[in-house]
Design an enzyme around this catalytic site. Structure first.
Site, PDB file in Angstrom:
ATOM      1  N   VAL A  47      14.834 -21.620  27.715  1.00 21.46           N
ATOM      2  CA  VAL A  47      15.445 -20.834  27.691  1.00 21.46           C
ATOM      3  C   VAL A  47      15.481 -20.309  25.737  1.00 21.46           C
ATOM      4  CG1 VAL A  47      17.465 -20.199  28.671  1.00 21.46           C
ATOM      5  CG2 VAL A  47      15.565 -21.015  30.373  1.00 21.46           C
ATOM      6  N   PRO A  74      17.728 -34.599  22.272  1.00 25.68           N
ATOM      7  CA  PRO A  74      16.957 -35.455  22.495  1.00 25.68           C
ATOM      8  C   PRO A  74      15.234 -34.715  21.794  1.00 25.68           C
ATOM      9  CG  PRO A  74      17.789 -35.570  24.465  1.00 25.68           C
ATOM     10  CD  PRO A  74      18.385 -33.995  23.427  1.00 25.68           C
ATOM     11  N   GLY A 103      12.481 -33.532  24.642  1.00 19.85           N
ATOM     12  CA  GLY A 103      13.220 -32.533  25.357  1.00 19.85           C
ATOM     13  C   GLY A 103      12.978 -31.386  24.507  1.00 19.85           C
ATOM     14  N   ASP A 137      22.559 -19.250  32.635  1.00 19.22           N
ATOM     15  CA  ASP A 137      22.555 -19.174  33.923  1.00 19.22           C
ATOM     16  C   ASP A 137      24.296 -19.724  35.010  1.00 19.22           C
ATOM     17  OD1 ASP A 137      19.755 -18.728  35.594  1.00 19.22           O
ATOM     18  OD2 ASP A 137      20.548 -20.687  36.219  1.00 19.22           O
TER      19      ASP A 137
END
Lengths: 206, 206
Positions: free
Chosen positions: B33, B53, B56, B116
């Site tokens: 996303v 990080p 990620g 979201d």
């Protein structure tokens, strides 16, 4: 070297659907341009206040005032008008007064659009096609408002008349589905849902 | 009673072309996303900083970091990251951390989108078609992201391939015209120009 990821195409705008439902939108001015701004804001369920001497209201703005669709302040803009404003749309024929509105908005960090002064705008408007829940916005990024309008009309002609109603129905089905299978903590899952559909660049809700 | 003025159609969004050129856009998160958000922001010439990080980062975000397209902060979000941020796009799978980002943004009056979490968004994204200077954005106002994507594709198929180039050419002509007949104080006149074209609801520039 070409990468497998989408290439960056600069020169665009970040086109977004700003949420002004029940938010205070202050419109400075009451002429034709202001009338367009007011309609945009009302279509998005904003609480609209128009500040403009009654003598400066055009027929459409005067109609919306008389119908109670907007709140009217019958004088020229004053800095105190910005109290509680979530967004400011300025459309007056006075460059100095406009610039003052812009500066005050920036001090207070209120998103603002000063009509006809690109350098004093956090955002621009485009040409919008509307069909129920569907909105299609055309921007030419400053290359021609007339063309944006032509493209919008072309799009409107092309889309089936039933498109708005179809989207409405899908929305209702989605709502029902949520009632049958409610899951208030589904944030992370829905994020995954995005991930599994790589062709879908848009985010929920749109 | 029907009036001669456009009727208000509530339930929409205020669709606007946000100007992020050279502005600081902070993206919190580095997954799929986030990758979409980053591309949107880069396409609008923003200065993008990604805080996440390194473990990620997905492949696309890692690519943009390695190419120097974005600035990377290799850790989780910290409140100091908001210093100097003009806009925040948050896309992490942690509802509590997301809510913290949202609250801090609201304290500092920074426009923000928490992916979201519709209630924690100043604005939503839609499905965008891009052809040079032309951008067409489709929003279904929360009724179905998949449908927005379908409508966008349909529009893209319909528009002539040459549309972007045509708009580019008109833009160049307009620019030349301004060189031939410059008029820096033309604000009020252009405002009149709007007024004389009642079918044109969009404002310059778009």
């Amino acid at each position: 070297m070409a990468s497998k990821f989408p290439e960056v195409q600069g020169g665009g705008s970040l086109i977004i659907a700003w949420q002004v439902k029940s938010k205070n939108v202050l419109v400075v001015g009451g002429g034709e341009v202001a009338a367009g701004r007011i309609l945009h804001a009302l279509n998005a369920d904003a609480q609209v206040t128009v500040v403009c001497p009654v003598s400066g209201l055009n027929e459409e703005v005067a109609f919306r005032v008389s119908e109670g669709q907007v709140t009217h302040i019958d004088r020229n803009f004053e800095p105190t008008d910005l109290e509680g404003a979530d967004m400011v749309l300025c459309a007056i024929d006075d460059p100095d007064a406009s610039t003052q509105v812009w500066r005050l908005c920036k001090e207070k960090r209120i998103p603002a659009n000063i009509a006809d002064v690109p350098s004093e705008c956090d955002f621009y408007f485009g040409s919008v096609h509307r069909d129920g829940p569907l909105q299609v916005m055309v921007s030419t990024n400053g290359n021609g408002p007339k063309l944006a309008s032509i493209v919008r009309k072309k799009i409107a002609e092309t889309l089936p008349d039933s498109m708005g109603a179809a989207i409405d129905n899908v929305g209702k089905l989605r709502k029902k589905l949520r009632e049958v299978a409610p899951n208030p903590q589904e944030g992370p899952k829905r994020m995954k849902w995005h991930v599994q559909r790589p062709t879908l660049i848009s985010s929920y809700p749109n």
